[in-house]
Scaffold this active site. Structure first.
Site, short mmCIF file in Angstrom:
data_model
loop_
_atom_site.label_atom_id
_atom_site.label_comp_id
_atom_site.label_asym_id
_atom_site.label_seq_id
_atom_site.Cartn_x
_atom_site.Cartn_y
_atom_site.Cartn_z
N ASP A 35 -23.02 -77.07 72.13
CA ASP A 35 -24.36 -76.41 71.90
C ASP A 35 -25.45 -76.93 72.85
O ASP A 35 -25.80 -77.25 73.51
CB ASP A 35 -24.74 -77.53 70.69
CG ASP A 35 -25.94 -76.97 69.20
OD1 ASP A 35 -25.94 -75.40 69.96
OD2 ASP A 35 -26.73 -77.48 69.01
N GLY A 36 -26.51 -76.20 72.87
CA GLY A 36 -27.40 -76.44 73.53
C GLY A 36 -29.12 -76.45 73.49
O GLY A 36 -29.34 -76.45 71.61
N GLU A 74 -27.14 -73.53 76.24
CA GLU A 74 -25.56 -72.81 74.91
C GLU A 74 -24.05 -72.36 76.83
O GLU A 74 -23.29 -73.04 76.90
CB GLU A 74 -25.83 -72.16 74.81
CG GLU A 74 -26.91 -72.12 73.71
CD GLU A 74 -26.63 -72.64 72.27
OE1 GLU A 74 -24.80 -73.09 72.21
OE2 GLU A 74 -27.52 -73.10 71.61
N ASP A 96 -22.82 -72.24 68.34
CA ASP A 96 -23.21 -71.19 66.91
C ASP A 96 -24.22 -70.59 67.83
O ASP A 96 -24.95 -69.98 67.71
CB ASP A 96 -24.15 -72.29 66.66
CG ASP A 96 -24.86 -73.38 67.21
OD1 ASP A 96 -25.02 -73.29 69.31
OD2 ASP A 96 -25.30 -74.38 66.29
N HIS A 151 -25.86 -75.55 61.64
CA HIS A 151 -26.29 -76.86 61.02
C HIS A 151 -25.92 -75.71 59.72
O HIS A 151 -26.56 -76.11 57.98
CB HIS A 151 -28.21 -76.32 61.58
CG HIS A 151 -28.31 -76.46 63.00
ND1 HIS A 151 -28.08 -77.35 62.99
CD2 HIS A 151 -28.62 -75.62 63.83
CE1 HIS A 151 -28.75 -77.87 64.87
NE2 HIS A 151 -29.22 -76.35 64.54
N ASP A 161 -25.17 -80.57 68.52
CA ASP A 161 -26.15 -81.09 68.40
C ASP A 161 -26.71 -81.63 68.53
O ASP A 161 -28.29 -82.38 69.12
CB ASP A 161 -27.07 -80.40 67.07
CG ASP A 161 -28.71 -79.54 66.84
OD1 ASP A 161 -28.90 -79.28 67.65
OD2 ASP A 161 -29.14 -80.20 65.97
#
Length: 176
Positions: A35-36, A74, A96, A151, A161
């Site tokens: 995640d970023g 990301e 994501d 999420h 995250d």
């Protein structure tokens, strides 16, 4: 700077009871959750990669940049996750980010054919990182790319995250 930690996680944390689009690792495959995050776009940003080994151990990697974009974070998360694996590994990178997923699974071949130009003839944005990602993926026996909705409550997606946000420069001051 890249931070790294190892922790034991029960294999049950990769539950099949969550939404059906979550990946299940193939035998011998390592899951890499990425995640970023970015406070502004562009602005300070962080990234995280969770390397989930078959034995249930999860290694956490994270870092940040003072001036970046969410897309770059990301991409760096995936790049550092792949770099954390031994050469020749089999991996499933879970993201994501549609930008990262589609870039690696749909757009890369065309960009390379067109000498790193988009279909409209413009230079590919973030080319340097795309080239590094392509090389990192090529260092492994097989890399699958899997997109998940962010999420949705999956523990590993939420942990990535949290680490990405925490790795963002000045994140502690901004949270106040």
């Amino acid at each position: 700077m890249v931070e790294s930690r190892r922790m034991a996680v029960s294999p049950r944390r990769r539950s099949k009871s969550l939404p059906g689009h979550l990946p299940e690792p193939a035998p011998g495959e390592v899951l890499v959750w990425t995640d970023g995050a970015c406070q502004r776009n562009p602005g300070p940003g962080g990234w995280a990669a969770l390397v989930c080994w078959e034995d249930g151990v999860v290694e956490e990697y994270s870092g940040g940049l003072a001036h970046t974009t969410n897309n770059v974070m990301e991409m760096i998360a995936a790049l550092e996750g792949l770099r954390a694996l031994p050469s020749g590994s089999r991996a499933c990178v879970v993201t994501d980010s549609r930008y990262l997923h589609d870039g690696m699974t749909s757009w890369m071949a065309g960009w390379k054919r067109r000498d790193w130009k988009t279909a409209s003839g413009d230079p590919v944005k973030n080319k340097e990182i795309w080239v590094q990602l392509d090389a990192a993926a090529s260092d492994h026996e097989q890399v699958r790319w899997h997109w998940v909705k962010g999420h949705i409550g999956h523990a590993l997606n939420e942990r990535a995250d949290l680490l990405a946000v925490a790795a963002t420069p000045n994140a502690a001051r901004s949270a106040r």
